[in-house]
Write an enzyme that holds these catalytic residues in place. Structure first.
Site, PDB file in Angstrom:
ATOM      1  N   TYR A 145       0.855  -1.186   0.000  1.00  0.00           N
ATOM      2  CA  TYR A 145       0.000   0.000   0.000  1.00  0.00           C
ATOM      3  C   TYR A 145       0.891   1.236   0.000  1.00  0.00           C
ATOM      4  CZ  TYR A 145      -3.486   3.441   1.598  1.00  0.00           C
ATOM      5  OH  TYR A 145      -4.312   4.538   1.717  1.00  0.00           O
ATOM      6  N   ASP A 240       9.430   2.701  -0.588  1.00  0.00           N
ATOM      7  CA  ASP A 240       8.418   3.380   0.218  1.00  0.00           C
ATOM      8  C   ASP A 240       8.655   2.983   1.669  1.00  0.00           C
ATOM      9  OD1 ASP A 240       6.303   4.465   1.498  1.00  0.00           O
ATOM     10  OD2 ASP A 240       4.741   3.501   0.284  1.00  0.00           O
ATOM     11  N   LYS A 268       4.733   9.076   8.609  1.00  0.00           N
ATOM     12  CA  LYS A 268       4.515   8.554   9.967  1.00  0.00           C
ATOM     13  C   LYS A 268       5.527   9.103  10.989  1.00  0.00           C
ATOM     14  CE  LYS A 268       2.078   4.549   8.118  1.00  0.00           C
ATOM     15  NZ  LYS A 268       0.694   4.572   8.508  1.00  0.00           N
TER      16      LYS A 268
HETATM   17  N1  PMP Z   1       3.024   4.147   2.168  1.00  0.00           N
HETATM   18  C1  PMP Z   1       3.018   3.247   3.154  1.00  0.00           C
HETATM   19  C2  PMP Z   1       4.049   2.157   3.160  1.00  0.00           C
HETATM   20  C3  PMP Z   1       2.064   3.321   4.170  1.00  0.00           C
HETATM   21  O1  PMP Z   1       2.070   2.410   5.141  1.00  0.00           O
HETATM   22  C4  PMP Z   1       1.122   4.359   4.141  1.00  0.00           C
HETATM   23  C5  PMP Z   1       0.034   4.499   5.199  1.00  0.00           C
HETATM   24  N2  PMP Z   1      -0.203   3.444   5.980  1.00  0.00           N
HETATM   25  C6  PMP Z   1       1.151   5.274   3.086  1.00  0.00           C
HETATM   26  C7  PMP Z   1       2.135   5.150   2.123  1.00  0.00           C
HETATM   27  C8  PMP Z   1       0.174   6.408   2.990  1.00  0.00           C
HETATM   28  O2  PMP Z   1       0.416   7.319   4.008  1.00  0.00           O
HETATM   29  P1  PMP Z   1      -0.746   8.307   4.500  1.00  0.00           P
HETATM   30  O3  PMP Z   1      -1.773   7.466   5.152  1.00  0.00           O
HETATM   31  O4  PMP Z   1      -0.034   9.225   5.446  1.00  0.00           O
HETATM   32  O5  PMP Z   1      -1.257   9.028   3.306  1.00  0.00           O
END
Ligand code: PMP
Length: 430
Positions: A145, A240, A268
């Site tokens: 994700y 990511d 995060k």
């Molecule tokens: N990339 C990863 C690996 C994530 O875990 C997340 C959110 N869980 C996101 C992108 C998206 O981040 P956000 O919820 O702050 O938009």
């Protein structure tokens, strides 16, 4: 039984105004068949709901709170920052200070842009990769994700997996067409994709430690193959690390595997509980961003002084000793969970990397999304609710990760293991 009456009422009211009563889907507990808890406050490793129930918290705002809730220094720094105003839309010293700190911890990020979420970070990194390579296709992995931008919703993990919305209504077909997906950890699969489309691929984006289908580490061979294929094909490798950054290891998964991506996305922990995302990496690529280059990126609240303060105050407190302690606690906890499941004859696979951990009701092995889907989600739903009754708040989905903070004590770990044992007793007794 705990009383959730005030949360129930609050949910009824919020559901009048927000779809599903929430502002992000997995919060709704819909998949585990209950009403969400409304939280009043957090302190260290604990949270308190509006009915006054107290829990040991392993969601930690879905990862950001590596120093736990309301860390005294973070709170104090934010209070001080607020007195100077909340936003200027002009440069501040804080942005450079945070950028320097990020570069120090993750050296491959030579240049970066601050944004306000992980979604924005990955979306912008993808646009940059396309602009830099003059190619349209991207590769992502099933069950990874990367936020909710159009190109990245295809075959995604997290809420997309939890609520089974893989065909991603609302995403134009042409965009989805340019997103090629491959099974996670599938070395032969990714080689085939590059054989067929290598010179059309702008980038590969990957969670080096997947955290959005539970925790599944990428194998060294898999990640090295991604590095080699992208280099050979002049496409870019994007790690990511929105979740794994500052969590799988202090210096991120890229340090753990000793593999240097071209671009990295962070989120995060990098905002310490305030809205911050970052995309960055090789200087020659980042110089393609406006106003130096042609690839557009902007944001009214990008680099916001409160958000920068939350990030700085958090990152400044991190150090190797803190990580040693958190890793040891995660290790102890996950061993206790495995033992508890074994003692109750419940098939389980427990994974952890650094401060990320999860358990699958599935005898394993669990190396990709197809494996995760063999988990017993009905058992999970019952088990999750039983754990709550015993004062432990975990991610309400089999397709998510739990976290450890520096504030979790040995006593918290012992209590949590006891709660897992009690929850297994409850669910076994029906
Ligand atoms: N990339 C990863 C690996 C994530 O875990 C997340 C959110 N869980 C996101 C992108 C998206 O981040 P956000 O919820 O702050 O938009």
């Amino acid at each position: 039984m705990l009383n959730f009456e005030k949360s129930k009422q609050a949910f009824k009211e919020s559901s009048q105004y927000m779809p599903g009563g929430v502002n992000s889907p997995v919060r709704a507990f819909k998949n585990v068949g209950g009403d969400p808890l409304f939280i009043e406050k957090g302190a260290g490793s604990h949270i308190f709901d509006i009915d006054g129930n107290e829990y040991i918290d392993y969601v930690l705002s879905w990862g950001p709170l590596i120093l736990g809730h309301a860390d005294p220094k973070v709170v104090k720094d934010l209070q001080d920052a607020t007195t100077r105003g909340t936003s200027y839309g002009a440069p501040t010293l804080l942005e450079t200070e945070l950028a320097k700190k990020i570069h120090e911890i993750v050296p491959s990020v030579e240049m970066m842009r601050m944004v306000s979420s992980g979604t924005e970070a990955t979306m912008s990194a993808i646009r940059l990769a396309r602009g830099y390579t003059h190619r349209d296709k991207i590769v992502k992995f099933v069950g990874n994700y990367h936020g909710h931008s159009d190109s990245l919703l295809v075959d995604a993990g997290s809420g997309v997996a939890t609520f089974n919305v893989h065909d991603a209504p609302g995403v134009p077909k042409d965009l989805a067409y340019d997103t090629l997906t491959v099974a996670y950890n599938d070395v032969a699969g990714i080689k085939n994709v590059f054989k067929a489309h290598g010179d059309e691929i702008a980038c590969v984006i990957v969670e080096p430690i997947a955290g959005n289908m539970g925790v599944i580490p990428g194998t060294k061979e898999f990640l090295q193959t991604l590095r080699d294929l992208t280099t050979e094909s002049h496409s870019l490798l994007i790690f990511d690390e929105v979740m794994s950054g500052f969590r799988a290891a202090y210096h991120g998964a890229q340090d753990l595997y000793q593999i240097k991506p071209d671009l990295t996305t962070l989120g995060k922990v990098v905002g310490g509980g305030l809205p911050v995302g970052v995309f960055g990496g090789r200087r020659d690529i980042m110089e393609y961003i406006t106003p130096d280059g042609p690839v557009y990126h902007a944001g009214t609240l990008s680099g916001n002084p409160l958000a920068m303060t939350g990030g700085l105050s958090t990152l400044e407190q991190l150090n190797d000793d803190l990580y040693k302690q958190m890793f040891a606690r995660t290790d102890e906890l996950t061993r206790g969970i495995k033992q508890a499941a074994d003692d109750h004859h419940v098939p389980v696979t427990v994974h952890h990397v650094g401060t990320m951990w999860s358990y699958f009701f599935n005898k394993g092995p669990v190396n990709n999304f197809a494996d995760v889907q063999k988990s017993d989600v009905d058992y999970f739903a019952k088990f999750f609710k039983a754990l709550l009754q015993h004062g432990v708040y975990t991610a309400p989905s089999q397709f998510e990760t739990n976290f450890m903070s520096s504030k979790h004590t040995k006593e918290d770990i012992q209590k949590t293991i006891a709660a897992f044992n009690a929850a297994f007793d409850d669910v076994s007794e029906g």
